[in-house]
Design an enzyme around this catalytic site. Structure first.
Site, PDB file in Angstrom:
ATOM      1  N   SER A   1      43.519  39.352  34.513  1.00 54.78           N
ATOM      2  CA  SER A   1      43.406  40.412  35.508  1.00 54.78           C
ATOM      3  C   SER A   1      42.000  40.973  35.480  1.00 54.78           C
ATOM      4  CB  SER A   1      44.421  41.532  35.231  1.00 54.78           C
ATOM      5  OG  SER A   1      44.124  42.171  34.002  1.00 54.78           O
TER       6      SER A   1
ATOM      7  N   GLY B   1      39.353  40.183  36.878  1.00 53.87           N
ATOM      8  CA  GLY B   1      38.258  39.220  36.823  1.00 53.87           C
ATOM      9  C   GLY B   1      37.985  38.624  35.468  1.00 53.87           C
TER      10      GLY B   1
ATOM     11  N   GLU C   1      45.750  39.305  48.790  1.00 49.34           N
ATOM     12  CA  GLU C   1      44.315  39.144  49.023  1.00 49.34           C
ATOM     13  C   GLU C   1      44.035  37.935  49.906  1.00 49.34           C
ATOM     14  OE1 GLU C   1      41.643  39.781  45.584  1.00 49.34           O
ATOM     15  OE2 GLU C   1      43.493  40.054  44.430  1.00 49.34           O
TER      16      GLU C   1
ATOM     17  N   GLU D   1      45.132  35.486  46.592  1.00 45.56           N
ATOM     18  CA  GLU D   1      45.978  35.857  45.457  1.00 45.56           C
ATOM     19  C   GLU D   1      46.977  36.915  45.882  1.00 45.56           C
ATOM     20  OE1 GLU D   1      43.195  34.947  41.570  1.00 45.56           O
ATOM     21  OE2 GLU D   1      43.591  37.037  42.079  1.00 45.56           O
TER      22      GLU D   1
ATOM     23  N   ASP E   1      44.288  47.305  42.505  1.00 47.77           N
ATOM     24  CA  ASP E   1      43.151  48.154  42.133  1.00 47.77           C
ATOM     25  C   ASP E   1      42.310  48.546  43.350  1.00 47.77           C
ATOM     26  OD1 ASP E   1      42.133  45.592  42.455  1.00 47.77           O
ATOM     27  OD2 ASP E   1      41.325  45.431  40.421  1.00 47.77           O
ATOM     28  N   THR E   2      42.118  47.631  44.297  1.00 44.22           N
ATOM     29  CA  THR E   2      41.351  47.985  45.490  1.00 44.22           C
ATOM     30  C   THR E   2      42.054  49.061  46.311  1.00 44.22           C
ATOM     31  OG1 THR E   2      42.351  46.238  46.845  1.00 44.22           O
ATOM     32  CG2 THR E   2      40.354  45.672  45.627  1.00 44.22           C
TER      33      THR E   2
ATOM     34  N   ARG F   1      36.449  49.563  33.312  1.00 41.86           N
ATOM     35  CA  ARG F   1      36.605  50.548  34.367  1.00 41.86           C
ATOM     36  C   ARG F   1      37.203  51.826  33.762  1.00 41.86           C
ATOM     37  NH1 ARG F   1      39.275  47.485  38.597  1.00 41.86           N
ATOM     38  NH2 ARG F   1      41.258  48.033  37.645  1.00 41.86           N
TER      39      ARG F   1
END
Length: 386
Positions: free
Chosen positions: A148, A150, A256, A268, A275-276, A354
């Site tokens: 997850s 990236g 996505e 995906e 998160d976006t 993050r």
């Protein structure tokens, strides 16, 4: 209702807050203490969720009405047994099991449903990766089947990158599956997340598309609404409805897509808030993504989703390792109009982790690039200190 939340990061935290507001009981689970969602839940458990017996024990202990996965690294095959016990797995055991592994969801999308995807191959070793790259072509993208944010994702631009890509993918993989997917590079002009809400007794709904920019495979900024042609939006919605219907259950999916000159490519899918989608915390919609997920789970009817404002989010990243991170610059952000922020409360930091997000909003007539640039520049005002 009693909800067992598996994974307790920042997305889980916002979900717990939404659930607390309408009187639900939450047990937050993660592999470490004081995870963000644990800080606002009724109680918590610390286990390795890849340990099936440990997972069975806490399910038996708490007897939840719902199990809500928030991360990938879970022994998801156990979910089928929990459904047989009468527990609702969100969105469904099939959805959680398929989408925790890129292989299952990609094969469902491309082979069973016929959705347009990038050309792809799988590899379980560095040698197989070499052959897969030859099949797919250079440039290409390598991702662990389970990861997850990236982690483990890289782009191969020459044959010299193959060995390093394999090592990086293995290091960034979650779970016990050592396998990667190799995707042909898609020449896209933008990428979007389409938040898709499936309901038990009502039609599937879509939020306004969310645009985003990534670095190291992880999102840096997101904005809503993304500028998408009517044709591309219809195609994305059609794909999203087909794949979520095939997975079953009720809840919010983050689907996505790549937008190209040739059309829309499925990329995906996450069976949970995305998160976006944190941009919806800027008040862009009548319900944010966490509230929508909860309402769909509880079979509370969602009459409509309305776009109220333009908005953008930009991440606040750590640059160093710390066991006691602190923040400076928050007062500068707090003094700005049409701006907000969230500090996630993670107990430790590491480079590129993050740690928070800045949110910006404006009227629907305000150009989205202005709102996005404001969020991006504002996030630079906050520094994470070790």
């Amino acid at each position: 209702m009693k909800i067992l939340l598996l994974g307790s990061g920042e997305l889980g935290k916002e979900f717990v807050i939404a659930a607390q507001r309408i009187g639900q009981t939450i047990i937050a689970v993660d592999s470490y203490e004081n995870a963000p969602a644990m800080q606002v839940a009724h109680s918590f458990e610390v286990i390795n969720m890849l340990d099936g017996e440990a997972l069975d024990r806490i399910v038996a202990k708490h007897k939840p009405d719902f199990i809500v996965p928030e991360i990938e690294a879970i022994r998801t095959e156990r979910f089928y047994d929990y459904e047989k016990q009468g527990i609702t797995v969100v969105p469904s055991a099939k959805a959680a099991n398929f989408t925790m592994n890129r292989k299952a969801i990609r094969d469902l999308a491309a082979k069973e449903l016929g959705l347009r995807t990038a050309k792809y191959q799988y590899a379980t070793s560095a040698q197989e990766l070499q052959k897969a790259v030859q099949e797919v072509g250079i440039p290409c993208v390598v991702k662990p089947l389970m990861s997850s944010s990236g982690k483990g994702q890289s782009t191969i631009k020459s044959e010299g990158d193959i060995k390093k890509a394999w090592q990086y993918a293995v290091a960034g993989s979650r779970g016990d599956v050592i396998e990667v997917i190799v995707e042909a590079f898609v020449d896209f002009h933008s990428e979007i997340t389409l938040l898709t809400i499936t309901q038990n007794n009502n039609p599937t709904l879509f939020c306004a598309p969310i645009g985003h920019r990534q670095e190291r495979g992880d999102y840096q900024e997101s904005w809503q609404p993304a500028l998408v042609s009517e044709k591309d939006l219809y195609e994305a919605q059609d794909m999203a409805e087909k794949i979520t219907e095939a997975l079953g259950g009720a809840g919010l999916f983050g689907v996505e897509f790549f937008l190209t000159n040739e059309g829309v490519y499925f990329s995906e899918l996450s069976p949970r808030p995305h998160d976006t989608g944190m941009v919806t915390l800027a008040g862009t919609q009548n319900f944010n993504e966490f509230e929508l997920h909860l309402r769909a789970i509880l079979s509370l009817p969602i009459f409509e989703i309305t776009l109220e404002k333009t908005g953008a989010s930009a991440v606040i990243l750590a640059s160093e390792d710390s066991t006691n991170p602190t923040f400076t610059g928050i007062e500068k952000v707090a003094a700005l109009p049409k701006t907000d922020f969230r500090i996630f409360g993670k107990p430790t930091s590491r480079p590129y982790r993050r740690m928070g997000v800045v949110l910006s909003h404006d009227t629907l007539s305000t150009p989205i690039n202005e709102v996005t640039e404001r969020a991006k520049e504002t996030a630079k005002l906050i520094t994470v200190n070790s």
